[in-house]
Design a protein around this motif. Sequence first.
Motif, PDB file in Angstrom:
ATOM      1  N   SER A  80       0.554  -4.857  -8.353  1.00  0.00           N
ATOM      2  CA  SER A  80       0.353  -5.041  -7.321  1.00  0.00           C
ATOM      3  C   SER A  80      -1.468  -5.423  -6.525  1.00  0.00           C
ATOM      4  N   GLY A  81      -2.261  -4.601  -7.271  1.00  0.00           N
ATOM      5  CA  GLY A  81      -3.583  -4.646  -7.146  1.00  0.00           C
ATOM      6  C   GLY A  81      -4.147  -5.842  -7.068  1.00  0.00           C
TER       7      GLY A  81
ATOM      8  N   LEU B  61      -8.020  -7.147  -6.198  1.00  0.00           N
ATOM      9  CA  LEU B  61      -8.759  -6.019  -6.095  1.00  0.00           C
ATOM     10  C   LEU B  61      -9.487  -6.161  -6.989  1.00  0.00           C
TER      11      LEU B  61
ATOM     12  N   ALA C  52      -9.074  -0.618   0.037  1.00  0.00           N
ATOM     13  CA  ALA C  52      -8.718  -1.137  -0.829  1.00  0.00           C
ATOM     14  C   ALA C  52      -8.365  -2.754   0.017  1.00  0.00           C
ATOM     15  N   PHE C  53      -7.682  -2.332   0.169  1.00  0.00           N
ATOM     16  CA  PHE C  53      -6.745  -3.531   1.003  1.00  0.00           C
ATOM     17  C   PHE C  53      -7.581  -4.453   1.906  1.00  0.00           C
TER      18      PHE C  53
ATOM     19  N   VAL D 285       1.050  -1.226   0.081  1.00  0.00           N
ATOM     20  CA  VAL D 285      -0.272   0.213  -0.072  1.00  0.00           C
ATOM     21  C   VAL D 285       1.236   1.069  -0.135  1.00  0.00           C
TER      22      VAL D 285
ATOM     23  N   LEU E 101      -5.925   3.421  -0.582  1.00  0.00           N
ATOM     24  CA  LEU E 101      -5.074   2.366  -0.434  1.00  0.00           C
ATOM     25  C   LEU E 101      -5.581   1.319   0.597  1.00  0.00           C
TER      26      LEU E 101
ATOM     27  N   SER F 200     -12.285  -1.065  -4.714  1.00  0.00           N
ATOM     28  CA  SER F 200     -10.942  -1.091  -5.176  1.00  0.00           C
ATOM     29  C   SER F 200     -11.233  -0.130  -6.340  1.00  0.00           C
TER      30      SER F 200
ATOM     31  N   GLY G  95      -5.713   0.858 -12.230  1.00  0.00           N
ATOM     32  CA  GLY G  95      -6.721  -0.829 -12.354  1.00  0.00           C
ATOM     33  C   GLY G  95      -8.005  -0.327 -12.979  1.00  0.00           C
TER      34      GLY G  95
ATOM     35  N   VAL H 202       2.585   1.488  -3.348  1.00  0.00           N
ATOM     36  CA  VAL H 202       1.469   1.959  -4.382  1.00  0.00           C
ATOM     37  C   VAL H 202       1.556   3.605  -3.865  1.00  0.00           C
TER      38      VAL H 202
ATOM     39  N   SER I  62     -10.052   3.812  -4.162  1.00  0.00           N
ATOM     40  CA  SER I  62      -8.567   3.894  -3.853  1.00  0.00           C
ATOM     41  C   SER I  62      -7.890   4.798  -4.657  1.00  0.00           C
TER      42      SER I  62
ATOM     43  N   ILE J 250      -6.081   3.135  -6.871  1.00  0.00           N
ATOM     44  CA  ILE J 250      -5.120   2.274  -7.783  1.00  0.00           C
ATOM     45  C   ILE J 250      -5.100   1.952  -8.591  1.00  0.00           C
TER      46      ILE J 250
END
Length: 434
Positions: A120-121, A126, A271-272, A74, A268, A320, A327, A77, A323, A325
């Motif tokens: 990473s996600g 995610l 989300a994780f 986290v 983030l 997800s 994606g 990222v 956040s 990230i």
Amino acid sequence: MWETLIARVRHLASSRRWRVARNGVLAGLLAGAVVCLYRYLIEIATGFAVQTYAYLGEHPWMIPVWGVAAAVVVVGVWLVLRWEPQASGSGIPQVKGFLLGGLGMRPGRVIGARFLGGTSGAVFGLSLGREGPSIHLGAAVAALLRRPLRATPEEADHLVTSGAAAGLAAAFNAPVSGMIFGMEGLHRSFSPLVVASASTGALAAGAVSPLVFGPHPILQFAAVDPLPLTELWLLLLLGIITGVLGAAVNRLLLASQTLAHLPGPTGLGVAFGAALLVGLTMPQVLGGGAPLIGWAEQASAGIGVLLILLAGKMLFTAISFGSGIPGGIFMPILAMGTLCGASYAVVLRTWGISPASQAIVALCGMAGLLAATVRTPLTSILLTAEMSGSLSHLLPVALVVIIAAFTADALRVPPIYEALLERRLRAENAAAAS
């Protein structure tokens, strides 16, 4: 005679349309190769996440170790996104903003941040797709070719269009859809140069992707039996339902953007943390959703299970994506649409429709929700055909798509990528003013 032929060839080689086409082929080949690598890494990472959460369910004492690893990722990222903020989210609004002239692009940074953040996600499961990031990656790769190809500013825009179309083509094994999306989704134009740039980029990438992943359709739908014309009217309500659901999904995704504005890496972290909870309780909704689509089109589960999975996929995707990230939301939206269509098919079975029709109804739900959220009806129809490997269902799919897009428009909910771009441009202008 020969002198005339040579003169014509030289004239063609120096023409603007030829340069755009040539640049498009080169951009498509290179972008297709890069996106194939990204797609491969995302698939490997998502498979790892599914296996890991199954392992954690059997060995709960390892959960704290996974939590520490998630916290480290986290922070990593978050630092990557501070280094290159344009790599956050889907990537399609960024490409549209670049082509409209409101956003810049640092292609080298975008490529690095997309690979690091996206994989990473995916490692942690995610609910994000690779398609928007693939379009952004393709555009960034193409932008790197501007100087070597000595492209003019106009040619540079068409070069980016070629790369973006190549990104979608390689991500889905769908060159025709990549071509149409470049025209319909990015430019809203079918001018000759836009057609030339999108077509050459998508077709070139369409030649690369099958070499890596094979020529089969990406979703591997089972045999989709055609819906009898006498039952076509049953899909009218599905078009309205997917239109309303698309409007709700867009509002949910836009509302979730507040997560990215929480202090530091908090968004983030949320989300994780949600990924850990989902991975242990509802692993079916992990990742983009391709396995979920394959399951839903033939599922014998009751409507309760389908609706629970639909609600879980919607909420997890919103967390997800919100956040920030790297994606996309293309594949999760397709998964939600398939679950919606499958649920509707279960209801239709009580009215006497054949169970064999569930696949086509699920397929129509998938296309309808995509059209309602993104508002690209042509892309939605053709993408559904290419992903399922069949053209026999174009009429019912087109019917649902048109009604869904009209319903979402009537509800006055903007297309998701236009709304995200407007927010990004406002943020950029506010930052510049301060």
